[in-house]
Design an enzyme around this catalytic site. Sequence first.
Site, PDB file in Angstrom:
ATOM      1  N   PRO A 184      52.882  25.438 -11.586  1.00  0.00           N
ATOM      2  CA  PRO A 184      53.009  26.283 -12.787  1.00  0.00           C
ATOM      3  C   PRO A 184      53.120  27.772 -12.434  1.00  0.00           C
ATOM      4  O   PRO A 184      53.536  28.566 -13.268  1.00  0.00           O
ATOM      5  CB  PRO A 184      51.729  26.005 -13.581  1.00  0.00           C
ATOM      6  CG  PRO A 184      51.032  24.878 -12.914  1.00  0.00           C
ATOM      7  CD  PRO A 184      51.618  24.682 -11.551  1.00  0.00           C
ATOM      8  N   GLU A 227      43.966  19.599  -8.238  1.00  0.00           N
ATOM      9  CA  GLU A 227      43.944  21.023  -8.590  1.00  0.00           C
ATOM     10  C   GLU A 227      45.094  21.770  -7.917  1.00  0.00           C
ATOM     11  O   GLU A 227      45.325  22.929  -8.215  1.00  0.00           O
ATOM     12  CB  GLU A 227      42.598  21.649  -8.218  1.00  0.00           C
ATOM     13  CG  GLU A 227      41.408  21.049  -8.967  1.00  0.00           C
ATOM     14  CD  GLU A 227      41.658  20.918 -10.471  1.00  0.00           C
ATOM     15  OE1 GLU A 227      41.810  21.942 -11.140  1.00  0.00           O
ATOM     16  OE2 GLU A 227      41.701  19.760 -10.953  1.00  0.00           O
ATOM     17  N   ARG A 245      73.557  16.068 -11.728  1.00  0.00           N
ATOM     18  CA  ARG A 245      74.679  15.913 -12.656  1.00  0.00           C
ATOM     19  C   ARG A 245      75.726  17.014 -12.500  1.00  0.00           C
ATOM     20  O   ARG A 245      76.836  16.888 -13.016  1.00  0.00           O
ATOM     21  CB  ARG A 245      74.198  15.825 -14.107  1.00  0.00           C
ATOM     22  CG  ARG A 245      73.574  17.072 -14.632  1.00  0.00           C
ATOM     23  CD  ARG A 245      72.970  16.856 -16.021  1.00  0.00           C
ATOM     24  NE  ARG A 245      73.988  16.799 -17.079  1.00  0.00           N
ATOM     25  CZ  ARG A 245      74.621  17.850 -17.571  1.00  0.00           C
ATOM     26  NH1 ARG A 245      74.369  19.060 -17.094  1.00  0.00           N
ATOM     27  NH2 ARG A 245      75.509  17.717 -18.537  1.00  0.00           N
ATOM     28  N   ASP A 259      78.573  22.233 -22.055  1.00  0.00           N
ATOM     29  CA  ASP A 259      77.155  22.071 -22.352  1.00  0.00           C
ATOM     30  C   ASP A 259      76.587  23.364 -22.913  1.00  0.00           C
ATOM     31  O   ASP A 259      77.025  24.444 -22.552  1.00  0.00           O
ATOM     32  CB  ASP A 259      76.362  21.765 -21.074  1.00  0.00           C
ATOM     33  CG  ASP A 259      76.611  20.350 -20.590  1.00  0.00           C
ATOM     34  OD1 ASP A 259      77.085  19.541 -21.392  1.00  0.00           O
ATOM     35  OD2 ASP A 259      76.324  20.088 -19.414  1.00  0.00           O
TER      36      ASP A 259
HETATM   37  C1  JAH Z   1      50.004  20.363 -12.274  1.00  0.00           C
HETATM   38  C2  JAH Z   1      50.014  19.759  -9.569  1.00  0.00           C
HETATM   39  N1  JAH Z   1      55.710  23.317 -15.315  1.00  0.00           N
HETATM   40  C3  JAH Z   1      55.674  23.133 -13.949  1.00  0.00           C
HETATM   41  C4  JAH Z   1      54.505  22.440 -13.361  1.00  0.00           C
HETATM   42  C5  JAH Z   1      54.587  22.058 -12.055  1.00  0.00           C
HETATM   43  C6  JAH Z   1      53.513  21.437 -11.443  1.00  0.00           C
HETATM   44  C7  JAH Z   1      52.346  21.204 -12.169  1.00  0.00           C
HETATM   45  N2  JAH Z   1      52.273  21.575 -13.435  1.00  0.00           N
HETATM   46  C8  JAH Z   1      53.328  22.185 -14.031  1.00  0.00           C
HETATM   47  C9  JAH Z   1      51.141  20.599 -11.532  1.00  0.00           C
HETATM   48  C10 JAH Z   1      48.877  19.816 -11.662  1.00  0.00           C
HETATM   49  C11 JAH Z   1      48.883  19.520 -10.309  1.00  0.00           C
HETATM   50  C12 JAH Z   1      51.146  20.287 -10.174  1.00  0.00           C
END
Ligand code: JAH
Length: 268
Positions: free
Chosen positions: A89, A117, A154, A169
């Site tokens: 994230p 985590e 794609r 698209d």
């Molecule tokens: C959550 C490992 N929106 C992208 C994204 C990517 C990875 C993760 N969460 C959101 C994630 C927990 C553990 C990766």
Amino acid sequence: MLTFSVLTLFPELLRPFAEEALLGKAQARGLVRVNLHDLRQWSGNRHHKVDDTPYGGGAGMVIRVDVVARALDALRAEAPIDEVVMLTPAGQTFTQASAEAWATQGGHWVILCGRYEGFDARVERLVTREVSIGDFVMMGGEAAAACIMEAVARLVPGVLGDEASHQDDSFSSGLLDYPEYTRPPVWADEGVPDVLQGGNHGAIREWRRSQALARTLDRRPDLLPHAGLMPQDSAELLRLGASAEQLAAWNAPEPPAPKQKRRRKPPV
Ligand code: JAH
């Protein structure tokens, strides 16, 4: 050739996806390759344990950096790696522009999927990019990997049946798509617009462009500054209720898009 090698604790989660129609056929035709690897192979212990408790305390488990390093060394011994992508994230947001760039670049892309985590922070030293698919937290990176592989694959020439079909698209034209209709001609008191049944292809083209502009103005006005509007579009947007001030802003030349951050040269 474009190859994705996915490092994950749950390869079985991605298996059906990789073998599904679009990706399966592309692989059979040698256009794309998806290799799924269980990170536990490189645990280095007989319990196949890849995680440990966080230094400093706190909830959850952290994936060990030495495990990831061994996995990457093993893949690298098989074939040179061009990019190592960590799904997190905290990464740069993946967009259609990213998908186009990755498909054009091609090569061997390793995708690291976390669970728990996350990874030990030192994994950052092993990756070329940190990528997110949007501002939400998932239970792991696998679903994000599936999204990214589908969006990139794609765009590889020959993967889609109809070569032209991704040219119009939403995010390629910069506007939302115009509405499409098929049979029945009337459903629940709602008919198909007359223009689409009239056979006037110039009129159909204009109606569709107007619909795409109207939908984008209504639902995603944030896309309009990036849409590359044509003079006829501006006139149509005014007619659709956009203000002169909005139009001036949308027609201002776009500053060059920031290149997606890439950490280090590929660890070949
Ligand atoms: C959550 C490992 N929106 C992208 C994204 C990517 C990875 C993760 N969460 C959101 C994630 C927990 C553990 C990766």
